[in-house]
Write an enzyme that holds these catalytic residues in place. Structure first.
Site, PDB file in Angstrom:
ATOM      1  CD  GLU A   1      -1.325  -2.315   2.095  1.00 14.60           C
ATOM      2  OE1 GLU A   1      -0.141  -2.664   1.902  1.00 14.60           O
ATOM      3  OE2 GLU A   1      -2.087  -2.894   2.885  1.00 14.60           O
TER       4      GLU A   1
ATOM      5  CB  CYS B   1      -0.211  -3.209   8.481  1.00  9.58           C
ATOM      6  SG  CYS B   1       0.912  -1.941   7.862  1.00  9.58           S
TER       7      CYS B   1
HETATM    8  N1  THU Z   1       2.386  -6.421   4.004  1.00  8.60           N
HETATM    9  C1  THU Z   1       1.871  -5.572   3.065  1.00  8.60           C
HETATM   10  O1  THU Z   1       2.413  -5.437   1.956  1.00  8.60           O
HETATM   11  N2  THU Z   1       0.750  -4.873   3.385  1.00  8.60           N
HETATM   12  C2  THU Z   1       0.104  -4.942   4.593  1.00  8.60           C
HETATM   13  O2  THU Z   1      -0.837  -4.203   4.830  1.00  8.60           O
HETATM   14  C3  THU Z   1       0.544  -5.915   5.603  1.00  8.60           C
HETATM   15  C4  THU Z   1       1.825  -6.622   5.316  1.00  8.60           C
HETATM   16  C5  THU Z   1       3.611  -7.159   3.675  1.00  8.60           C
HETATM   17  C6  THU Z   1       4.819  -6.694   4.456  1.00  8.60           C
HETATM   18  C7  THU Z   1       5.678  -7.933   4.440  1.00  8.60           C
HETATM   19  O3  THU Z   1       6.486  -7.911   3.258  1.00  8.60           O
HETATM   20  C8  THU Z   1       4.700  -9.088   4.341  1.00  8.60           C
HETATM   21  O4  THU Z   1       3.460  -8.523   3.983  1.00  8.60           O
HETATM   22  C9  THU Z   1       4.539  -9.874   5.630  1.00  8.60           C
HETATM   23  O5  THU Z   1       4.229  -9.046   6.696  1.00  8.60           O
END
Ligand code: THU
Length: 127
Positions: free
Chosen positions: A55, A86
């Site tokens: 994001e 997140c």
């Molecule tokens: N991740 C995202 O790309 N977006 C989110 O909203 C949550 C987590 C990614 C970060 C990391 O590379 C992987 O997911 C595991 O946490």
């Protein structure tokens, strides 16, 4: 663009994620008022804490294009599992307006929720 179309754009982008450490390949697609769609993927690092979420990668693309009127952001895993932004991404997205809509897929249906409902008390600078 419909919600399902924006979600599909995010999911297609997830194929280009760089996630050798977590194995979770995530894509995001941001639609702006002019109709453009800016994509992002998660980009991990051997220094784990430096990883960037899909994001915020998409947000950086929109800002780099000078396209700041964000309408909706879709987030997807490459394999279609449900995922939601997140907390850090919610705060970063809130910078560009609490009217923003978050698009996800849950139990086979496209879910659209307002960012203000996902992050009701976003940080803003005091004063
Ligand atoms: N991740 C995202 O790309 N977006 C989110 O909203 C949550 C987590 C990614 C970060 C990391 O590379 C992987 O997911 C595991 O946490």
């Amino acid at each position: 663009m419909t919600g399902p179309e924006l979600y599909r754009a995010a999911r297609a982008a997830a194929a280009r994620a760089y996630a050798p450490y977590s194995g979770l390949r995530v894509g995001a697609a941001i639609e702006t008022a002019g109709g453009a769609v800016h994509l992002g993927v998660n980009v991990e690092s051997a220094s784990y804490g430096l990883s960037i979420c899909a994001e915020r990668a998409a947000l950086a693309c929109a800002v780099t294009a000078g396209d700041l009127r964000l309408l909706r952001v879709a987030v997807a895993c490459e394999d279609g599992r449900p995922i939601t932004p997140c907390g850090a991404c919610r705060q970063s997205l809130a910078e560009f307006g609490r009217d923003l809509v978050v698009v996800e897929r849950r139990e086979g249906a496209i879910l659209e929720r307002r960012l203000v409902d996902l992050l009701p008390d976003a940080f803003t600078l005091p004063g």
